[in-house]
Design an enzyme around this catalytic site. Structure first.
Site, PDB file in Angstrom:
ATOM      1  N   PRO A 242      81.947 -13.726 -33.247  1.00 54.92           N
ATOM      2  CG  PRO A 242      82.842 -15.597 -34.342  1.00 54.92           C
ATOM      3  CD  PRO A 242      81.705 -15.115 -33.357  1.00 54.92           C
ATOM      4  N   GLY A 243      82.095 -12.155 -35.433  1.00 59.07           N
ATOM      5  CA  GLY A 243      82.098 -11.074 -36.579  1.00 59.07           C
ATOM      6  C   GLY A 243      81.690 -11.715 -37.995  1.00 59.07           C
ATOM      7  CE  LYS A 245      74.660 -15.404 -37.880  1.00 65.17           C
ATOM      8  NZ  LYS A 245      75.675 -15.950 -36.873  1.00 65.17           N
ATOM      9  CG  ASP A 290      74.344  -5.547 -21.938  1.00 68.20           C
ATOM     10  OD1 ASP A 290      73.494  -5.813 -22.842  1.00 68.20           O
ATOM     11  OD2 ASP A 290      74.105  -5.818 -20.840  1.00 68.20           O
ATOM     12  CG  ASP A 308      73.584 -14.760 -34.442  1.00 69.82           C
ATOM     13  OD1 ASP A 308      72.859 -15.754 -34.453  1.00 69.82           O
ATOM     14  OD2 ASP A 308      74.679 -14.990 -34.744  1.00 69.82           O
ATOM     15  CB  CYS A 363      73.826 -21.964 -34.321  1.00 68.67           C
ATOM     16  SG  CYS A 363      74.878 -21.567 -32.809  1.00 68.67           S
TER      17      CYS A 363
HETATM   18  C1  LIG Z   1      75.964 -16.694 -31.075  1.00 64.62           C
HETATM   19  S1  LIG Z   1      77.356 -15.316 -30.858  1.00 64.62           S
HETATM   20  C2  LIG Z   1      77.023 -13.955 -32.298  1.00 64.62           C
HETATM   21  C3  LIG Z   1      77.835 -14.722 -33.308  1.00 64.62           C
HETATM   22  C4  LIG Z   1      77.958 -13.502 -34.315  1.00 64.62           C
HETATM   23  N1  LIG Z   1      76.790 -12.894 -34.884  1.00 64.62           N
HETATM   24  C5  LIG Z   1      78.618 -13.953 -35.793  1.00 64.62           C
HETATM   25  O1  LIG Z   1      77.851 -14.378 -36.495  1.00 64.62           O
HETATM   26  O2  LIG Z   1      79.920 -14.034 -35.478  1.00 64.62           O
HETATM   27  C6  LIG Z   1      76.692 -14.427 -29.493  1.00 64.62           C
HETATM   28  C7  LIG Z   1      77.479 -13.354 -29.197  1.00 64.62           C
HETATM   29  O3  LIG Z   1      76.803 -12.381 -28.414  1.00 64.62           O
HETATM   30  C8  LIG Z   1      77.513 -11.857 -27.325  1.00 64.62           C
HETATM   31  N2  LIG Z   1      76.596 -11.374 -26.407  1.00 64.62           N
HETATM   32  C9  LIG Z   1      75.842 -11.887 -25.361  1.00 64.62           C
HETATM   33  N3  LIG Z   1      75.098 -10.896 -24.679  1.00 64.62           N
HETATM   34  C10 LIG Z   1      75.182  -9.957 -25.265  1.00 64.62           C
HETATM   35  C11 LIG Z   1      74.782  -8.552 -24.801  1.00 64.62           C
HETATM   36  N4  LIG Z   1      74.020  -8.737 -23.834  1.00 64.62           N
HETATM   37  N5  LIG Z   1      75.456  -7.556 -25.644  1.00 64.62           N
HETATM   38  C12 LIG Z   1      76.238  -7.575 -26.517  1.00 64.62           C
HETATM   39  N6  LIG Z   1      76.597  -8.878 -27.010  1.00 64.62           N
HETATM   40  C13 LIG Z   1      76.191  -9.911 -26.391  1.00 64.62           C
HETATM   41  C14 LIG Z   1      78.285 -13.082 -26.996  1.00 64.62           C
HETATM   42  O4  LIG Z   1      79.568 -12.723 -26.196  1.00 64.62           O
HETATM   43  C15 LIG Z   1      78.667 -13.782 -28.141  1.00 64.62           C
HETATM   44  O5  LIG Z   1      79.961 -13.261 -28.927  1.00 64.62           O
END
Ligand SMILES: C[S@@+](CC[C@H](N)C(=O)[O-])C[C@H]1O[C@@H](n2cnc3c(N)ncnc32)[C@H](O)[C@@H]1O
Length: 647
Positions: A242-243, A245, A290, A308, A363
């Site tokens: 959700p943003g 980081k 992606d 992450d 996490c």
């Molecule tokens: C652990 S969360 C990230 C949390 C974020 N870094 C934060 O601190 O708010 C993982 C995120 O990666 C996204 N995600 C998964 N595969 C992805 C990909 N191939 N490309 C871009 N985003 C991806 C997921 O939808 C999810 O929102």
């Protein structure tokens, strides 16, 4: 306790909501967090705690219901509500304060429930869990809108008292363990983080609403803290929603420079956008795509990368284990997550030539998603990168590190809820050694991976199902185009067109669904060929007997119709199995990220739509062909009629 039911008294909303949430998590595989937040109930924490406890105790609850026969004897009692009420009664509050019918029904069984629960092992589990560490309330000051000094002054004006700064980690932890109102403290490692006693309410705080204060756990701030991008630099956040980081990085840059925030999921991307807006993170460029399809040539200037990825979330305090919720094995889920995590980290390490620091974080507390991922990429990168010991970066003020039994040794950081009073997290810091050129890496995500795919494409196109999805898509499109051309060039009434197209479409759908083994496909094709051969010999035999062109046409028609029906059915079946399989795979993914599953399902729907179109195409071709045959057949039958009349 009176046995008289007061019908007009409704069940407290917390119990009704929790019962529905628990049911949907268990039956539909829905995300607990999403369900809770979409309810917009004022007591989010209460519903969350009760849901987690109920989900955890489900096996024991089933046994209790069975032993007391409460559901059999009280058929009108909703089973999910009964489970929630029993959890509250036996393992949380110890009482139920309502005069509603379901509550009174459960209370009527209280003695029997308590008696039977003595033989269960759940009490211990639940009590132990409740007694676990209570996290303090972490507040990150958004330095884009408010300075830390100003924030401290504002809190002091509100009656809060700042504790003196600790000098060592152990004295800091000591202060944290005793933190209580009206005291707060500045974090030892992250200066923009202020720490308040557990459960301090902040959701209604004006600073939170305005974006000046961000409620973010300390562990989730460590990756950007360790990335430490300098103002004016370019950061790439490969998994951004959700943003938390990405906006933290923007604050580090003070909006000078750029943060590319990539998020694959459309719904979560919306959340990312609103978080950026709320926090005034103007240097963030959001990208709804992606991260594995980012064209490295366009991001040559990226200097810092955050990886992450989606993980099991096992480090999040109070989060029920996924297997507790859906009963599916953890090992399979971890295996799937690990292969994605390695893919993404390799992509970051090998495709951005000017990246100087790369952070990998999860996490999760599972080594499968942490040390094992790091070890897998270490084998590829040689000396082009090295792992920076986080112990050094935090000036020896940290206690938990990765396990020495892995190749990464104890260079990476772990945060552990019980020791560090924050969520469980893992952080690895890679730093580039620009004296060494990046080696060529043919593994998934590596810089030579695409070439491998291209080579494979030329040799064995059907293998695409197990390689890059995008290249595979291209390959399928190419194949279709080629087939279409063939179709046009063979539309000469030979009676082969529809069968070939049907075969092609079916094989495409089967390939996509990955539902059948190669052997099964081969034997099926063999059977199909035999069918065609035997049908043809039958046909020849019949033709020999009846030289009539009309009969030939009718038999051909029948065969064609039968084949088309059969193929159509196969097509539909393959599609159904594909959908089931994909849903199953989606369930293995991280359930907290429910939106991801929704995206996957919507992709499946799209594929279903596409396949339906293909089915329609099959039908259309069949009818076209039938029409052509009819036209061809009209001519000789007219000739024959004339001949018959003449004779
Ligand atoms: C652990 S969360 C990230 C949390 C974020 N870094 C934060 O601190 O708010 C993982 C995120 O990666 C996204 N995600 C998964 N595969 C992805 C990909 N191939 N490309 C871009 N985003 C991806 C997921 O939808 C999810 O929102």
């Amino acid at each position: 306790m009176s046995n008289e039911f007061v019908h007009s008294v409704t069940v407290p909303r917390i119990y009704k909501f929790t019962a529905d949430i628990v049911r949907r998590v268990r039956e539909d595989g829905a995300s607990l967090k999403t369900l809770i937040y979409e309810r917009k109930h004022p007591n989010v924490a209460g519903i969350y705690g009760l849901s987690v406890n109920t989900l955890r105790a489900l096996p024991q609850l089933d046994r209790l219901l069975d032993k007391t026969q409460i559901l059999t004897e009280q058929p009108r009692l909703n089973p999910w509500l009964a489970k929630v009420l029993i959890t509250e009664l036996l393992w949380r509050k110890g009482c139920l304060k309502s005069r509603s019918k379901p509550v009174l029904t459960v209370l009527a069984y209280e003695n029997r429930l308590r008696e039977e629960s003595k033989s269960l092992d759940c009490t211990e589990t639940l009590v132990v869990h409740k007694a676990k560490v209570q996290k303090p309330r972490y507040v990150r000051v958004n330095t884009l809108l408010l300075s830390v000094e100003k924030a401290i002054c504002l809190f002091q004006e509100d009656g809060w008292q700042l504790l003196p700064k600790s000098t060592t980690y152990s004295s800091y932890l000591q202060s944290l363990s005793q933190l209580s109102k009206p005291h707060f403290i500045q974090d030892l490692h992250i200066p923009e983080m202020l720490v308040f006693p557990p459960l301090t309410p902040f959701h209604g705080h004006s600073g939170y609403k305005s974006g000046e204060l961000i409620l973010q756990d300390k562990a989730s701030c460590l990756p950007v803290h360790l990335l430490d991008p300098v103002s004016g630099s370019v950061v790439l956040d490969m998994c951004a929603a959700p943003g938390m980081k990405a906006t933290h990085a923007a604050a580090k840059l003070q909006n000078y420079g750029k943060v590319y925030a990539v998020e694959i999921d459309a719904k979560r991307f919306e959340t990312l956008l609103s978080q950026m807006k709320k926090t005034h993170s103007l240097c963030v460029e959001p990208l709804n795509q992606d991260a594995l399809t980012l064209d490295p040539k366009k991001y040559l200037h990226v200097e810092y990368i955050l990886v992450d990825p989606t993980c099991s979330g096992s480090g999040i305090v109070d989060r029920p284990k996924q297997s507790d919720m859906d009963g599916k094995p953890e090992s399979k889920r971890l295996q799937n997550l690990q292969s994605f995590q390695v893919y993404l980290l390799r992509y970051a390490l090998f495709n951005f030539p000017n990246a100087k620091r790369i952070i990998y974080s999860t996490c999760s507390l599972h080594p499968e998603e942490n040390e094992e991922v790091i070890d897998e990429v270490l084998a590829d990168i040689g000396n082009a990168y090295h792992l920076v010991p986080v112990r050094q970066l935090l000036k020896n003020n940290w206690t938990n590190f990765s396990s020495k039994k892995y190749n990464c040794g104890d260079t990476c950081l772990y945060s552990k809820p019980d020791d560090d009073f924050c969520n469980g997290f893992f952080v690895a810091v890679f730093e580039r050694n620009f004296d060494v050129t990046l080696p060529k890496c043919k593994h998934k995500g590596g810089n030579e991976y695409r070439n491998v795919i291209r080579a494979n494409l030329n040799v064995k196109k059907d293998d695409m199902a197990i390689t890059d999805p995008y290249e595979r898509e291209k390959c399928v499109k190419k194949k279709k185009k080629k087939k279409k051309k063939e179709e046009i060039s063979t539309t000469d009434g030979q009676g082969k067109i529809s069968t070939d197209i049907v075969k092609f479409v079916v094989s495409e759908i089967e390939n996509k669904g990955k539902v059948k083994t190669k052997e099964a496909k081969c034997s099926e094709k063999e059977v199909e060929k035999m069918d065609v051969r035997s049908n043809l010999s039958n046909l020849n035999h019949k033709l020999a007997l009846n030289k009539s062109k009309d009969i030939q046409k009718r038999i051909l028609d029948e065969m064609e119709a039968k084949k088309s029906r059969k193929q159509r059915l196969k097509c539909e079946n393959a599609l159904e199995v594909e959908i089931d399989n994909d849903t199953l795979d989606a369930n293995y993914g991280e359930k907290e990220q429910n939106e991801e599953i929704e995206t996957k399902l919507s992709k499946i729907k799209k594929r279903k739509k596409k396949a339906t179109k293909e089915i329609v195409k099959i039908d259309k071709i069949y009818f076209q062909k039938k029409k052509q045959q009819e036209e061809i057949a009209i001519v000789p039958s007219k000739k024959r009629k004339r001949n018959e009349e003449n004779s």
